[in-house]
Design a protein around this motif. Structure first.
Motif, short mmCIF file in Angstrom:
data_model
loop_
_atom_site.label_atom_id
_atom_site.label_comp_id
_atom_site.label_asym_id
_atom_site.label_seq_id
_atom_site.Cartn_x
_atom_site.Cartn_y
_atom_site.Cartn_z
N ALA A 424 0.83 -1.21 0.00
CA ALA A 424 0.00 0.00 0.00
C ALA A 424 0.86 1.25 0.00
CB ALA A 424 -0.93 -0.01 1.21
N TYR A 453 2.01 7.38 4.04
CA TYR A 453 0.88 6.44 4.12
C TYR A 453 1.32 4.99 3.90
CZ TYR A 453 -3.36 3.87 2.96
OH TYR A 453 -4.37 2.94 2.93
N SER A 455 -0.56 0.85 4.72
CA SER A 455 -1.73 0.13 5.22
C SER A 455 -1.35 -1.29 5.55
CB SER A 455 -2.84 0.14 4.17
OG SER A 455 -3.93 -0.64 4.61
N GLU A 469 -4.27 1.86 8.98
CA GLU A 469 -3.81 2.80 7.95
C GLU A 469 -3.18 3.99 8.66
OE1 GLU A 469 -6.59 3.00 4.23
OE2 GLU A 469 -7.86 3.04 6.02
N SER A 479 -8.73 5.72 5.03
CA SER A 479 -9.23 5.98 3.67
C SER A 479 -10.74 6.11 3.63
CB SER A 479 -8.80 4.85 2.73
OG SER A 479 -7.40 4.74 2.65
N GLY A 487 -11.17 1.59 11.44
CA GLY A 487 -9.95 0.80 11.35
C GLY A 487 -9.43 0.28 12.67
N SER A 494 -13.70 -4.78 5.94
CA SER A 494 -12.25 -4.75 5.70
C SER A 494 -11.77 -6.09 5.15
CB SER A 494 -11.51 -4.43 7.00
OG SER A 494 -11.84 -3.15 7.46
#
Length: 525
Positions: A424, A453, A455, A469, A479, A487, A494
């Motif tokens: 990611a 960033y 993930s 994330e 996101s 999250g 997810s």
């Protein structure tokens, strides 16, 4: 087939058959040129037959027929046009290969590539996820520039899928594709290994003694899995109950061990950071425990997680949800416990544990052990002028440009930025490097920045994921709105993202230069 390699971009051969074309594609070629007129001898496959087989294999094809002993300047010009337009590497053939070589000489295709294999606007070292994604993003913006990818491997792997293979969720073969099928249209694939960098000369050095010149360099050769750093590990991997989801070769063995274990002791390890996908070591534990829980055997298994770190996960906001699963599965958490050796036949693992100011060694018996190897920058990166003190390619964390060489960029697992090393992260970095590399070609300063960033979809049980994330400094960077996906809590949505959505996003989005949800953030000057 008898292949003669003339340059990194062009090889020749005698007459080929339609049933050999798939093998040619698997060897990394992206185009075929037929230099033989049809009907020269009885039984000769026609150009149309070879062309049809090439198209079925995803290869480009051109027919540039030349009569033996009567090759004209017009033939040479036609060959030159074909070699300029076709994606490389190219295989040209005739009856013996001699005409194809002669036409290549007339086309000027052999002149630039001997000890120095040519010069390109942009050279990318590494054909993994970061390299392919960046190349695709660049060529979508400017298809006219010359771009080469240096990558020795013929196979490309979707490595985030191996954890799922180890839990019998993904099929192993679904995580691999031929590298030749993924090289973007317009890029030249130099199928070779880099051995070093000479940034003062704007060159990448190759293991065969050659070199490649560049105007802009993008380094993303990945990370080195140091299996030999743990004595005894390499000799016992894949047997004696010793496995690792960090290898295509052994992920399926993880699945077999987990299914067969009905009682005993299962150990899971995590080495000193940095490693690729810092959550993967504990993902293996959670998914294994989920299988054992569903099978009704979990209570008879002593599960231990040994991590060299001082915390279960480096971003505190996600730890409470993870600890709920550690407790649910009855796993014993061993912090600051580093695997230092393993005796496979005796089924004993030795850990160095920090307790206060003291280091002690503890032996643990096991019935199965999932090992994550220590990881470092590749040797040729660590010894190069581009290396930071960490050994990884030094970069500015925002622009991903080298601080001393303004025409050098790096991303993915090989760069020194402090982000999590995940697919990611590479997906978010690729467009940033793409636009900044194009700016460097134009003599301008970087125009986009990266926020760190990354993930890590933490698969805490089959059907649920804690979607971590975050960016630089552990700052949460979700996101999705929390009403859709929180999250910090396990979520079925997810899981759908990881199980169903992300693989096609990887193959058909990221590697094709489609920047869904990762458009580069432009610097406000």
């Amino acid at each position: 087939m008898e292949l003669t390699k003339l340059t990194y971009r062009l090889s020749t051969s005698p007459q080929i058959r339609p049933d050999e074309v798939a093998e040619i594609a698997a060897a990394g070629f992206r185009s075929i040129v037929c230099n033989r007129p049809d009907g020269e001898e009885q039984g000769q496959p026609t150009a149309n037959q070879i062309g049809a087989a090439a198209r079925r294999a995803g290869l480009s094809f051109a027919h540039i027929p030349a009569v033996s002993g009567s090759i004209t300047d017009q033939d040479g010009r036609a060959m030159s046009r074909a070699l300029d337009e076709l994606p490389g590497p190219v295989l040209a053939y005739c009856r013996s290969g001699a005409r194809s070589k002669k036409l290549a000489e007339m086309a000027g295709a052999l002149a630039p590539q001997s000890a120095d294999s040519g010069s390109y606007d942009i050279v990318i070292v590494g054909g993994g996820s970061a390299g392919i994604a960046t190349a695709a993003s660049i060529l979508k913006r400017n298809s006219r520039l010359s771009l080469a990818i240096i990558e020795p491997s013929e196979v490309h792997y979707y490595q985030p899928g191996w954890t799922m293979v180890g839990a019998d969720i993904f099929n192993l073969e679904s995580t691999r594709r031929a590298e030749a099928q993924l090289i973007p249209q317009g890029a030249t694939w130099i199928k070779a290994s880099a051995s070093g960098f000479a940034p003062d000369e704007n060159k990448v050095l190759l293991c065969d003694g050659g070199s490649v010149s560049y105007r802009v360099l993008i380094a993303c050769p990945g990370i080195k899995l140091d299996w030999d750093a743990i004595p005894g590990l390499r000799d016992t991997l894949g047997r004696n109950g010793v496995t690792s989801n960090y290898s295509y070769e052994f992920a399926a063995y993880t699945c077999r061990l987990v299914k067969e274990l009905k009682g005993g002791r299962a150990l899971f390890t995590q080495p000193v950071m940095p490693i690729k996908c810092a959550g993967a070591p504990q993902k293996a534990m959670y998914l294994s425990c989920s299988i054992w829980e569903r099978a009704g055997v979990l209570k008879g298994i002593d599960v231990q997680f040994h991590t060299a770190g001082a915390a279960l996960f480096g971003v505190p906001v996600y730890v409470p949800a993870l600890m709920e699963y550690v407790e649910r599965y009855g796993a014993h958490l061993n912090l600051e416990s580093r695997l230092v050796s393993i005796d496979g036949p005796a089924k004993v693992a030795t850990f160095e544990q920090k307790r206060g100011d003291e280091l002690t060694q503890v032996e643990e018996r096991f019935d199965m052990i999932h090992v994550v190897p220590p990881q470092t920058a590749p040797d040729f990166v660590r010894s190069s002028p581009l290396a930071a003190p960490s050994g990884f390619v030094e970069v500015d964390e925002a622009t991903l440009r080298h601080p001393r060489y303004p025409n050098v960029f790096a991303l993915g697992d090989a760069c020194s930025a402090s982000n999590a090393k995940t697919a990611a992260a590479a997906r978010k970095q690729a467009p940033v490097v793409a636009v900044n590399a194009l700016a460097a070609l134009a003599g301008r300063e970087p125009v986009a920045d990266y926020d760190g960033y990354g993930s890590c979809p933490l698969t805490v049980e089959k059907g649920k994921i804690v979607l971590a994330e975050f960016g630089y400094g552990g700052k949460p960077l979700p996101s999705f709105p929390t009403w859709l996906i929180d999250g910090t809590r396990p979520s079925r949505l997810s899981w759908l993202l990881k199980d169903t959505i992300l693989p096609p996003v990887y193959w058909h989005g990221m590697l094709k230069g489609r920047e869904w949800m990762v458009k580069p953030h432009l610097i406000d000057r």
